[in-house]
Design a protein around this motif. Structure first.
Motif, short mmCIF file in Angstrom:
data_model
loop_
_atom_site.label_atom_id
_atom_site.label_comp_id
_atom_site.label_asym_id
_atom_site.label_seq_id
_atom_site.Cartn_x
_atom_site.Cartn_y
_atom_site.Cartn_z
N ALA A 1 12.57 -62.13 5.70
CA ALA A 1 13.34 -62.91 4.71
C ALA A 1 12.40 -63.71 3.82
CB ALA A 1 14.31 -63.84 5.41
N ASP A 2 12.77 -63.83 2.54
CA ASP A 2 12.04 -64.71 1.63
C ASP A 2 12.40 -66.16 1.94
OD1 ASP A 2 10.65 -62.78 -0.07
OD2 ASP A 2 12.66 -62.19 -0.71
N TYR A 3 11.53 -67.07 1.50
CA TYR A 3 11.65 -68.47 1.91
C TYR A 3 11.55 -69.37 0.69
CZ TYR A 3 10.40 -72.64 4.80
OH TYR A 3 10.34 -73.88 5.41
N LEU A 4 12.62 -70.14 0.42
CA LEU A 4 12.63 -71.12 -0.66
C LEU A 4 12.71 -72.52 -0.06
CD1 LEU A 4 15.18 -69.66 -3.27
CD2 LEU A 4 12.73 -69.20 -3.04
N LEU A 5 11.89 -73.42 -0.57
CA LEU A 5 11.87 -74.82 -0.13
C LEU A 5 12.27 -75.71 -1.30
CD1 LEU A 5 11.15 -77.06 1.93
CD2 LEU A 5 8.77 -76.89 1.10
N THR A 6 13.30 -76.51 -1.11
CA THR A 6 13.77 -77.35 -2.21
C THR A 6 12.71 -78.32 -2.69
OG1 THR A 6 14.73 -78.98 -0.68
CG2 THR A 6 16.18 -77.23 -1.51
N ASN A 7 11.98 -78.93 -1.76
CA ASN A 7 10.96 -79.91 -2.16
C ASN A 7 10.00 -80.12 -1.01
OD1 ASN A 7 13.39 -81.39 -1.00
ND2 ASN A 7 11.85 -82.98 -0.90
N PRO A 8 8.75 -80.48 -1.32
CA PRO A 8 7.73 -80.59 -0.29
C PRO A 8 7.53 -82.01 0.25
CG PRO A 8 6.68 -80.65 -2.42
CD PRO A 8 8.16 -80.56 -2.68
N ASP A 9 8.45 -82.93 -0.05
CA ASP A 9 8.27 -84.33 0.37
C ASP A 9 8.18 -84.43 1.89
OD1 ASP A 9 8.73 -84.50 -2.30
OD2 ASP A 9 10.36 -85.95 -2.17
N ARG A 10 7.11 -85.02 2.37
CA ARG A 10 6.89 -85.10 3.82
C ARG A 10 7.64 -86.25 4.46
NH1 ARG A 10 0.49 -85.12 4.02
NH2 ARG A 10 0.90 -86.47 2.22
N ARG A 11 7.88 -87.31 3.70
CA ARG A 11 8.56 -88.49 4.24
C ARG A 11 9.68 -88.92 3.31
NH1 ARG A 11 3.14 -89.62 5.29
NH2 ARG A 11 2.95 -90.72 3.30
N LEU A 12 10.74 -89.43 3.91
CA LEU A 12 11.89 -89.94 3.16
C LEU A 12 12.02 -91.42 3.44
CD1 LEU A 12 14.50 -89.33 1.47
CD2 LEU A 12 15.66 -89.05 3.66
N PRO A 13 11.81 -92.29 2.42
CA PRO A 13 11.92 -93.73 2.67
C PRO A 13 13.36 -94.15 2.91
CG PRO A 13 11.55 -93.31 0.33
CD PRO A 13 11.43 -91.99 1.03
N VAL A 14 13.60 -94.90 3.98
CA VAL A 14 14.92 -95.44 4.30
C VAL A 14 14.73 -96.85 4.83
CG1 VAL A 14 16.13 -93.27 4.73
CG2 VAL A 14 14.79 -94.29 6.56
N GLY A 15 15.34 -97.81 4.14
CA GLY A 15 15.21 -99.19 4.59
C GLY A 15 13.75 -99.61 4.68
N ASP A 16 13.35 -100.06 5.86
CA ASP A 16 11.98 -100.49 6.07
C ASP A 16 11.09 -99.41 6.68
OD1 ASP A 16 12.58 -103.03 5.11
OD2 ASP A 16 13.22 -103.73 7.09
N GLY A 17 11.62 -98.19 6.81
CA GLY A 17 10.84 -97.14 7.46
C GLY A 17 10.95 -95.81 6.75
N PHE A 18 10.74 -94.74 7.49
CA PHE A 18 10.74 -93.39 6.93
C PHE A 18 11.41 -92.41 7.88
CE2 PHE A 18 7.11 -95.56 5.09
CZ PHE A 18 7.16 -95.19 3.75
N LEU A 19 11.94 -91.34 7.29
CA LEU A 19 12.41 -90.18 8.04
C LEU A 19 11.53 -89.00 7.69
CD1 LEU A 19 16.30 -90.35 7.50
CD2 LEU A 19 15.04 -91.02 9.55
N PRO A 20 11.39 -88.02 8.59
CA PRO A 20 10.69 -86.79 8.20
C PRO A 20 11.43 -86.14 7.04
CG PRO A 20 11.01 -86.90 10.58
CD PRO A 20 11.84 -88.00 9.99
N GLY A 21 10.69 -85.72 6.02
CA GLY A 21 11.30 -85.10 4.85
C GLY A 21 11.37 -83.59 4.95
N ALA A 22 11.86 -82.97 3.90
CA ALA A 22 12.00 -81.52 3.88
C ALA A 22 10.65 -80.83 4.06
CB ALA A 22 12.64 -81.07 2.57
N GLY A 23 9.60 -81.44 3.51
CA GLY A 23 8.27 -80.85 3.64
C GLY A 23 7.77 -80.84 5.07
N SER A 24 8.15 -81.84 5.86
CA SER A 24 7.75 -81.87 7.26
C SER A 24 8.45 -80.76 8.05
CB SER A 24 8.08 -83.23 7.87
OG SER A 24 7.27 -84.25 7.29
N LEU A 25 9.72 -80.54 7.75
CA LEU A 25 10.44 -79.44 8.40
C LEU A 25 9.83 -78.10 8.00
CD1 LEU A 25 14.13 -80.63 7.88
CD2 LEU A 25 12.57 -81.16 9.78
N ALA A 26 9.44 -78.00 6.73
CA ALA A 26 8.84 -76.76 6.26
C ALA A 26 7.50 -76.50 6.93
CB ALA A 26 8.66 -76.81 4.74
#
Length: 292
Positions: free
Chosen positions: A160-185
Motif C-alpha cells: 500500500a502507498d502511504y500518505l502522512l498529513t503532517n510530520p509534526d512530532r509533538r502537539l502542544p496542549v496546555g502546559d505539555g505535549f502529546l505525540p504528534g502525527a509525525g511520531s506515529l509515522a
C-alpha cells in the motif's frame, strides 16, 4: 513600517501581496489566547482586497471547525479560506490515487475530507471480511490502538502507498505535549521501511494546493508564520516571500539561530501582527507609489 521590522531580503517583495497565507497557533493565537493585533491584521488586509488564507497542519478538525475557532477569537475567518493538512491530503489522494481504497488512521477532520473527496474507506466489518486496501492515510489519532497500527503495518508491507498529513512530532496542549502525527509515522516507517509522502508543512504539496485554490502565483502570496521548520520552510520551498513573527516559537534573541538550524531564513522579521500590517501597508501597490 515599525523600526523593529527587519527586512533581510527586500528584493523578494515586489509590492503588496494579493494574498497572505497565515499560520494559526503561534501566529494568530497562542493556545486559547488571541495574539494582540491578529484580528486587526485580518480585517485591514481584507478591506484592502488582500485575501487571508489560513493554513494548518492540524488534521483533526474540519475547515468549518477551524473557522469557527478563529471567529471565537474575533478573527473573521471563512471556512472556504481554511486549508487543513487533511483537506490537502484528500485532494492529493483523489488526484494521485483516484481509485484507492484507504485504511485511515485519523480523526473526524481527516475522515470527513477523504469522504468528501470520494475516497473509499472500508469499515471494520468490511476490512474483517477481506476488503482490499492499497492506500494508508495517516494523521493524528488520539484514540489509536495497537490493533490499528498492526493493520496499517500489514497493508504497507503488502504494498500500500502511504500518505502522512503532517510530520509534526509533538502537539502542544496546555502546559505539555502529546505525540504528534509525525511520531506515529516514525513508528510505522521504522516497522515497514516505507517512507510516507508528506502533505502538510514543510512539504510543498500543501503550499501548491493553497496557491491553486487562491488562483495566484507564489510571488504574489506572503507566508506569515512563527515556526522556521514548518511555516518558513514551506513558504520558501514554494517560492513565496516569507515573514517570521516573533509571537510563537522564536523570540527576538534566538530567531536567527533557530532559522539557521532549520535552514529557513525569512525574508522579513516582525514582532507580531501589527508590524506585519505596517509592513504591508508600506509596500508599493503594483505600478504605484508607496503609501506615506
Amino acid at each position: 513600517m515599525s523600526q523593529q521590522t527587519e527586512l533581510l531580503r527586500e528584493e523578494r517583495f515586489s509590492g503588496r501581496p494579493k494574498a497572505v497565507l497565515l499560520d494559526l497557533d503561534g501566529t494568530l493565537y497562542r493556545g486559547e489566547t488571541p495574539i494582540e493585533g491578529a484580528c486587526e491584521l485580518v480585517e485591514e488586509l481584507e478591506e484592502a482586497g488582500i485575501a487571508c488564507w489560513y493554513l494548518t497542519n492540524n488534521s483533526t478538525r474540519t475547515p468549518e471547525q477551524v473557522a469557527a475557532h478563529l471567529r471565537g477569537f474575533g478573527i473573521p475567518a471563512d471556512a472556504t479560506r481554511v486549508i487543513t493538512s487533511a483537506a490537502a491530503a484528500a485532494h492529493y489522494a483523489k488526484k494521485r490515487h483516484p481509485d484507492a481504497t484507504a485504511f485511515v488512521i485519523g480523526e473526524h477532520g481527516l475522515r470527513s475530507a477523504l469522504a468528501e473527496a470520494g475516497i473509499a474507506m472500508p469499515d471494520e466489518a468490511e476490512l474483517a471480511a477481506g476488503a482490499s486496501v492499497n492506500l494508508v492515510v495517516q494523521g493524528l489519532d488520539r484514540d489509536l490502538n495497537y490493533g490499528q497500527l498492526t493493520a496499517a503495518l500489514g497493508y504497507l508491507l503488502s504494498g500500500a502507498d502511504y500518505l502522512l498529513t503532517n510530520p509534526d512530532r509533538r502537539l502542544p496542549v496546555g502546559d505539555g505535549f502529546l505525540p504528534g502525527a509525525g511520531s506515529l509515522a516514525a513508528l510505522l516507517e521504522t516497522a515497514s521501511d516505507v517512507t510516507p509522502v508528506v502533505i502538510g508543512k514543510p512539504s510543498g504539496i500543501m503550499m501548491r494546493y493553497a496557491l491553486d485554490l487562491a488562483g495566484i502565483e507564489a510571488s504574489e502570496a506572503w507566508v506569515v508564520g512563527d515556526n522556521p521548520h514548518t511555516d518558513l520552510a514551506a513558504g520558501l520551498s514554494a517560492g513565496c516571500p516569507t515573514v517570521l513573527v516573533l509571537t510563537g516559537v522564536c523570540g527576538r534573541n534566538d530567531w536567527r539561530q533557530r532559522c539557521e538550524r532549520a535552514g529557513a531564513m525569512p525574508d522579513a522579521v516582525c514582532e507580531g501582527p501589527d508590524e506585519v500590517r505596517a509592513l504591508i501597508s508600506g509596500m508599493r501597490i503594483a505600478g504605484g507609489p508607496a503609501n506615506t
